[in-house]
Design an enzyme around this catalytic site. Structure first.
Site, PDB file in Angstrom:
ATOM      1  N   SER A 120       0.742  -1.259  -0.017  1.00 55.07           N
ATOM      2  CA  SER A 120       0.008  -0.182  -0.064  1.00 55.07           C
ATOM      3  C   SER A 120       0.927   1.311  -0.104  1.00 55.07           C
ATOM      4  O   SER A 120       2.148   1.373   0.569  1.00 55.07           O
ATOM      5  CB  SER A 120      -0.783   0.130   1.217  1.00 55.07           C
ATOM      6  OG  SER A 120      -1.389   1.478   1.474  1.00 55.07           O
ATOM      7  N   TYR A 155      -1.484  -0.584  10.193  1.00 57.32           N
ATOM      8  CA  TYR A 155      -2.046  -0.983   8.794  1.00 57.32           C
ATOM      9  C   TYR A 155      -0.702  -0.669   7.981  1.00 57.32           C
ATOM     10  O   TYR A 155      -0.020  -1.559   7.293  1.00 57.32           O
ATOM     11  CB  TYR A 155      -3.219  -0.276   8.291  1.00 57.32           C
ATOM     12  CG  TYR A 155      -3.250  -0.663   6.940  1.00 57.32           C
ATOM     13  CD1 TYR A 155      -3.788  -1.866   6.353  1.00 57.32           C
ATOM     14  CD2 TYR A 155      -3.137   0.410   5.734  1.00 57.32           C
ATOM     15  CE1 TYR A 155      -3.898  -2.136   4.917  1.00 57.32           C
ATOM     16  CE2 TYR A 155      -3.276   0.473   4.643  1.00 57.32           C
ATOM     17  CZ  TYR A 155      -3.725  -0.934   4.081  1.00 57.32           C
ATOM     18  OH  TYR A 155      -3.970  -1.265   2.737  1.00 57.32           O
TER      19      TYR A 155
END
Ligand code: NAP
Length: 246
Positions: free
Chosen positions: A141, A155
């Site tokens: 990501s 995350y």
């Protein structure tokens, strides 16, 4: 077209979002696909029905990536139905709740690390054992570099670990003719944001994107399909940003 381009692919988290777009694109190219999902059987069955009716070869398996028996199950089913996998897309992931570090519970931290890091690691470990050659794509990501401050450092940290895995495994598996790359999407229009309790996030953050818009799951899938194909035959150890410049 090379064998590897037509060979079977395993996709984790293939029932919705980026995973589903990638499954669609791979099957449209003639590659058989085995994909997993965690809960949403209706979405998985609907995708299978759509692709099978169009002549594609696809199998959906309800199998959580946090279950250590899942990777062997996926590879066994692939080998029995389609032969040895030549592609693996370790896509399944969650954000956990959007929250500052001071409010993050141990349970949420553990769930994110178990799913995004350990789940991915076990999947790729099985791929390294079973694949004779081919291509592995990991799901990173842009958060790994941007850091996720104020909403999901947990995350971002899990995805930073994916970047390290990509670099290391490309070196480790390259001599066996297995390429390892990652995609690092930015703001992509899927249900993951609403699941984190921040469904409005895409609208709020759009102004930060130099291209001025949110990305689509199909735009990520295009890169995944390319990395899984022989057209990317000299590409390994690379993290491809798909973030509209953000
Ligand atoms: P999504 O729309 O929420 O879809 C997630 C998919 O993963 C679903 O098929 C879901 O199945 C499956 N899944 C979730 N937990 C699982 C588990 N424990 N075991 C097996 N399957 C599981 O998410 P997405 O936006 O497409 O995200 C996919 C990946 O891209 C994630 O790794 C995410 O971190 C990454 N990513 C997304 C964005 C973005 O903006 N969307 C940006 C950067 C990176 P069920 O429906 O059955 O739960």
């Amino acid at each position: 077209m090379s064998h590897s381009e037509l060979g079977p692919v395993i996709v984790t988290g293939g029932s919705r979002g980026i995973g589903a777009a990638s499954v669609r694109a791979l099957v449209a190219l003639g590659r058989p696909v085995v994909f997993s999902y965690a809960r949403d059987a209706d979405a998985a069955d609907g995708l299978c029905a759509e692709l099978t009716q169009a002549g594609g070869q696809v199998i959906a398996i309800k199998a959580d990536v946090t279950d250590p028996t899942t990777p062997a199950l996926l590879f066994d089913r692939c080998e029995a139905a389609f032969g040895t996998a030549t592609g693996l897309f370790a896509n399944a992931g969650i954000t956990g709740p959007a929250t500052k570090i001071t409010d993050l519970s141990l349970a949420d931290l553990t769930r994110v690390i178990d799913t995004n890091l350990i789940g991915c690691f076990l999947t790729v470990q099985e791929g390294a054992r079973r694949m004779a050659r081919g291509s592995i794509v990991l799901m990173s990501s842009r958060a790994a570099e941007l850091g996720g401050g104020g909403e999901w450092v947990h995350y971002a940290a899990s995805k930073g670990a994916i970047n390290a895995m990509t670099k290391g495994l490309a070196r480790e598996l390259g001599p066996r003719d297995i390429r390892v790359n990652a995609v690092a999407p930015g703001l992509i229009d899927t249900e993951i944001h609403a699941a984190a309790g921040v469904g409005e996030r895409l609208v709020q953050k759009r102004a930060e994107v130099p291209l001025g818009r949110i990305g689509t799951a199909d735009e990520v899938a295009d890169t995944v399909v390319w990395l899984l194909s022989e057209r990317a035959s000299y590409v390994t150890g690379t993290i491809v940003d798909i973030g509209g410049g953000r």
